[in-house]
Write a protein that holds these residues in place. Structure first.
Motif, PDB file in Angstrom:
ATOM      1  N   CYS A 231       0.833  -1.216   0.000  1.00 23.48           N
ATOM      2  CA  CYS A 231       0.000   0.000   0.000  1.00 23.48           C
ATOM      3  C   CYS A 231       0.858   1.252   0.000  1.00 23.48           C
ATOM      4  N   PHE A 232       1.954   1.209   0.721  1.00 19.90           N
ATOM      5  CA  PHE A 232       2.889   2.342   0.721  1.00 19.90           C
ATOM      6  C   PHE A 232       3.399   2.607  -0.693  1.00 19.90           C
ATOM      7  N   MET A 233       3.753   1.549  -1.431  1.00 18.43           N
ATOM      8  CA  MET A 233       4.280   1.704  -2.784  1.00 18.43           C
ATOM      9  C   MET A 233       3.224   2.242  -3.736  1.00 18.43           C
ATOM     10  N   THR A 234       1.948   1.972  -3.473  1.00 17.03           N
ATOM     11  CA  THR A 234       0.892   2.536  -4.314  1.00 17.03           C
ATOM     12  C   THR A 234       0.901   4.064  -4.250  1.00 17.03           C
ATOM     13  N   GLY A 235       0.901   4.597  -3.047  1.00 15.26           N
ATOM     14  CA  GLY A 235       0.978   6.053  -2.898  1.00 15.26           C
ATOM     15  C   GLY A 235       2.303   6.599  -3.398  1.00 15.26           C
ATOM     16  N   PHE A 236       3.389   5.864  -3.212  1.00 18.15           N
ATOM     17  CA  PHE A 236       4.726   6.300  -3.620  1.00 18.15           C
ATOM     18  C   PHE A 236       4.801   6.450  -5.141  1.00 18.15           C
ATOM     19  N   ILE A 237       4.333   5.438  -5.883  1.00 16.94           N
ATOM     20  CA  ILE A 237       4.411   5.472  -7.346  1.00 16.94           C
ATOM     21  C   ILE A 237       3.439   6.508  -7.918  1.00 16.94           C
ATOM     22  N   ASP A 238       2.248   6.569  -7.373  1.00 17.81           N
ATOM     23  CA  ASP A 238       1.269   7.533  -7.892  1.00 17.81           C
ATOM     24  C   ASP A 238       1.718   8.969  -7.669  1.00 17.81           C
ATOM     25  N   SER A 239       2.463   9.209  -6.621  1.00 16.19           N
ATOM     26  CA  SER A 239       2.952  10.574  -6.379  1.00 16.19           C
ATOM     27  C   SER A 239       3.903  11.019  -7.483  1.00 16.19           C
ATOM     28  N   VAL A 240       4.668  10.071  -8.033  1.00 11.79           N
ATOM     29  CA  VAL A 240       5.623  10.407  -9.093  1.00 11.79           C
ATOM     30  C   VAL A 240       4.884  10.761 -10.386  1.00 11.79           C
ATOM     31  N   THR A 241       3.955   9.916 -10.794  1.00 15.05           N
ATOM     32  CA  THR A 241       3.279  10.138 -12.077  1.00 15.05           C
ATOM     33  C   THR A 241       2.292  11.309 -12.013  1.00 15.05           C
ATOM     34  N   PHE A 242       1.589  11.424 -10.927  1.00 14.42           N
ATOM     35  CA  PHE A 242       0.619  12.519 -10.861  1.00 14.42           C
ATOM     36  C   PHE A 242       1.322  13.874 -10.793  1.00 14.42           C
ATOM     37  N   SER A 243       2.484  13.911 -10.128  1.00 14.08           N
ATOM     38  CA  SER A 243       3.223  15.181 -10.048  1.00 14.08           C
ATOM     39  C   SER A 243       3.737  15.617 -11.419  1.00 14.08           C
TER      40      SER A 243
ATOM     41  N   VAL B 119      -1.621  11.877 -14.054  1.00 15.99           N
ATOM     42  CA  VAL B 119      -2.190  10.580 -14.384  1.00 15.99           C
ATOM     43  C   VAL B 119      -1.843   9.614 -13.252  1.00 15.99           C
ATOM     44  N   TRP B 120      -2.839   8.811 -12.856  1.00 21.17           N
ATOM     45  CA  TRP B 120      -2.619   7.803 -11.820  1.00 21.17           C
ATOM     46  C   TRP B 120      -2.223   6.461 -12.461  1.00 21.17           C
ATOM     47  N   CYS B 121      -1.151   5.894 -11.986  1.00 19.95           N
ATOM     48  CA  CYS B 121      -0.742   4.580 -12.496  1.00 19.95           C
ATOM     49  C   CYS B 121      -1.469   3.436 -11.796  1.00 19.95           C
ATOM     50  N   ALA B 122      -1.963   3.676 -10.604  1.00 20.69           N
ATOM     51  CA  ALA B 122      -2.641   2.624  -9.848  1.00 20.69           C
ATOM     52  C   ALA B 122      -4.152   2.794  -9.858  1.00 20.69           C
ATOM     53  N   PHE B 123      -4.653   4.033  -9.831  1.00 21.35           N
ATOM     54  CA  PHE B 123      -6.086   4.277  -9.778  1.00 21.35           C
ATOM     55  C   PHE B 123      -6.627   4.395 -11.201  1.00 21.35           C
ATOM     56  N   GLN B 124      -7.054   3.290 -11.762  1.00 23.93           N
ATOM     57  CA  GLN B 124      -7.487   3.302 -13.155  1.00 23.93           C
ATOM     58  C   GLN B 124      -8.919   3.816 -13.324  1.00 23.93           C
TER      59      GLN B 124
ATOM     60  N   SER C 189      -1.479   4.152 -19.672  1.00 19.68           N
ATOM     61  CA  SER C 189      -1.528   3.634 -18.312  1.00 19.68           C
ATOM     62  C   SER C 189      -2.559   2.511 -18.180  1.00 19.68           C
ATOM     63  N   VAL C 190      -3.737   2.686 -18.781  1.00 27.21           N
ATOM     64  CA  VAL C 190      -4.790   1.668 -18.675  1.00 27.21           C
ATOM     65  C   VAL C 190      -4.355   0.361 -19.335  1.00 27.21           C
ATOM     66  N   LEU C 191      -3.817   0.463 -20.548  1.00 27.99           N
ATOM     67  CA  LEU C 191      -3.452  -0.751 -21.284  1.00 27.99           C
ATOM     68  C   LEU C 191      -2.320  -1.517 -20.594  1.00 27.99           C
ATOM     69  N   THR C 192      -1.310  -0.815 -20.135  1.00 29.45           N
ATOM     70  CA  THR C 192      -0.188  -1.505 -19.481  1.00 29.45           C
ATOM     71  C   THR C 192      -0.575  -2.024 -18.097  1.00 29.45           C
TER      72      THR C 192
ATOM     73  N   LEU D  17      -8.456   2.518  -2.899  1.00 24.52           N
ATOM     74  CA  LEU D  17      -8.988   2.782  -1.564  1.00 24.52           C
ATOM     75  C   LEU D  17     -10.488   3.006  -1.550  1.00 24.52           C
ATOM     76  N   THR D  18     -11.112   3.111  -2.681  1.00 27.36           N
ATOM     77  CA  THR D  18     -12.556   3.374  -2.688  1.00 27.36           C
ATOM     78  C   THR D  18     -13.311   2.252  -1.987  1.00 27.36           C
ATOM     79  N   THR D  19     -13.019   1.022  -2.379  1.00 24.39           N
ATOM     80  CA  THR D  19     -13.665  -0.117  -1.732  1.00 24.39           C
ATOM     81  C   THR D  19     -13.253  -0.221  -0.272  1.00 24.39           C
ATOM     82  N   THR D  20     -11.994   0.085   0.010  1.00 29.27           N
ATOM     83  CA  THR D  20     -11.508  -0.004   1.393  1.00 29.27           C
ATOM     84  C   THR D  20     -12.238   0.994   2.290  1.00 29.27           C
ATOM     85  N   TRP D  21     -12.405   2.215   1.784  1.00 32.28           N
ATOM     86  CA  TRP D  21     -13.139   3.202   2.565  1.00 32.28           C
ATOM     87  C   TRP D  21     -14.584   2.744   2.818  1.00 32.28           C
TER      88      TRP D  21
END
Length: 371
Positions: free
Chosen positions: A144-156, A160-165, A198-201, A294-298
């Motif tokens: 879960c930490f890596m999800t936020g870590f990777i998304d911070s790079v691409t969104f910045s 675009v979110w690499c994990a939140f499709q 992002s979606v296809l990969t 996190l949508t389902t988790t919330w």
């Protein structure tokens, strides 16, 4: 007139005297001749012709060499047993030696072979054992930490979110809707292209996760191997964005920091790593769910009937809280590193973290069979 007894004794004496004068080879030949003629070697009375000489040699008979080996029998009482022979003919080959193994060495070799075989069996059993999902909270939290870590790079860099499709799918729907808004905007914006990449990969990475069904989706081997593949994808993304020589933070959505081909390669590898992580987290089947959304988790956290039971530990509630907090922390740390060292170095650090998780899976407790 001589009797039969005296005649036999006379013949024996006669033969003995002749032996001292002839060779053994001649005796053998003459004896064979006498046998062929039916004449007994020890004559009986009146059975031996008077004119027959037992040891006479006829003219047609070949003369044999009395001394073929150099031996001399002049004296019937002395036989030289120390006759010197040819050294080459009398030399015997050295005795064959056979390496002998002691019972201890044979037993030791057998035990070593058995130990090697048993070690391989134990290793195989360890790798193909299924982990206990209830005790895998640590590596799943780092997921879960890596999800936020990777998304911070691409969104910045490109928003675009690499994990939140979910967001990328909606963005593609908006791009398609522009064709019907009356302005006839047929351009394929770069933000839309990046979202499609992002979606296809991501789907491709999730498809790779199906390989775990062949090895066992909960086995130590697949969890370590799958995370190591994520590590390779993250490393490839770090190298690609490093070689692209582009920035790390975008000023506005209309002006992304990544625009060249290598930036698309980086997006593809990062999204594939998140797709693989998502299906691996889902296969473990814990309260962390996929570890990438996190949508389902919330929703599940808010619906937990023991949400406000703070006097005791509740796994269904506490693990969801851990997942949410870890993702938030990963995004925070990622952005701090981006501002300090840039996107490429930040992804390099992420590569190291994923490598640690890969090894971590090998030491997770085994699931105990229910008795």
């Amino acid at each position: 007139m001589p009797t039969g007894r005296s005649t036999s004794m006379h013949a024996r004496s006669y033969v003995k005297n002749k032996l001292s004068l002839g060779s053994f080879s001649r005796i053998h030949q003459r004896t064979a001749s006498l046998k062929s003629l039916g004449i007994p070697l020890i004559p009986r009375e009146s059975s031996l012709p008077s004119d027959l000489d037992l040891f006479s040699i006829s003219e047609n008979e070949p003369k044999l060499n009395d001394h073929p080996g150099g031996g001399i029998f002049d004296d019937p009482k002395i036989i030289d047993m120390n006759t010197i022979q040819d050294p080459t003919s009398s030399t015997l080959p050295p005795p064959a030696t056979q390496k002998r193994f002691s019972q201890y060495s044979i037993g030791k070799d057998r035990r070593d072979g058995e130990d090697d075989a048993s070690a391989m069996v134990r290793l195989r059993k360890h790798l193909f054992a299924e982990v206990d999902g209830e005790q895998c909270s640590a590596p799943l939290t780092v997921y879960c930490f890596m999800t936020g870590f990777i998304d911070s790079v691409t969104f910045s860099a490109i928003f675009v979110w690499c994990a939140f499709q979910t967001g990328n799918s909606v963005q593609l729907a908006l791009a398609l809707a522009r064709l019907f808004n009356g302005q006839h905007d047929h351009s394929f914006h770069i933000a839309d292209r990046q979202a499609l990449c992002s979606v296809l990969t991501f789907i491709f990475g999730a498809f790779i996760g199906r390989l775990g069904d062949k090895l066992g989706c909960k086995t130590r081997l697949w969890l370590a191997l799958g995370t190591f593949i994520q590590t390779l994808f993250t490393m490839a993304a770090a190298i690609a964005i490093w070689q692209s020589h582009e920035g790390s933070v975008a000023d506005a959505r209309a002006n992304p920091a990544w625009t060249n081909v290598l930036s698309f390669v980086c997006i593809g590898f990062l999204s594939a790593s998140m797709g693989l992580q998502g299906i691996m987290g889902k296969r473990v089947n814990t309260q962390f769910t996929t570890t990438v959304v996190l949508t389902t988790t919330w929703c599940e956290l808010m619906a937990d009937p023991k949400l406000f039971d703070i006097r005791r530990l509740v796994i269904s509630r506490d693990h969801k809280v851990m997942a949410i907090f870890s993702l938030f922390l990963g995004g925070f740390v990622g952005r701090m590193l981006i501002d300090s060292v840039g996107s490429a170095a930040t992804l390099g650090i992420g590569t190291g973290i994923r490598l640690i998780i890969s090894v971590w899976w090998l030491f997770m407790p085994e699931k105990q069979s229910k008795k």
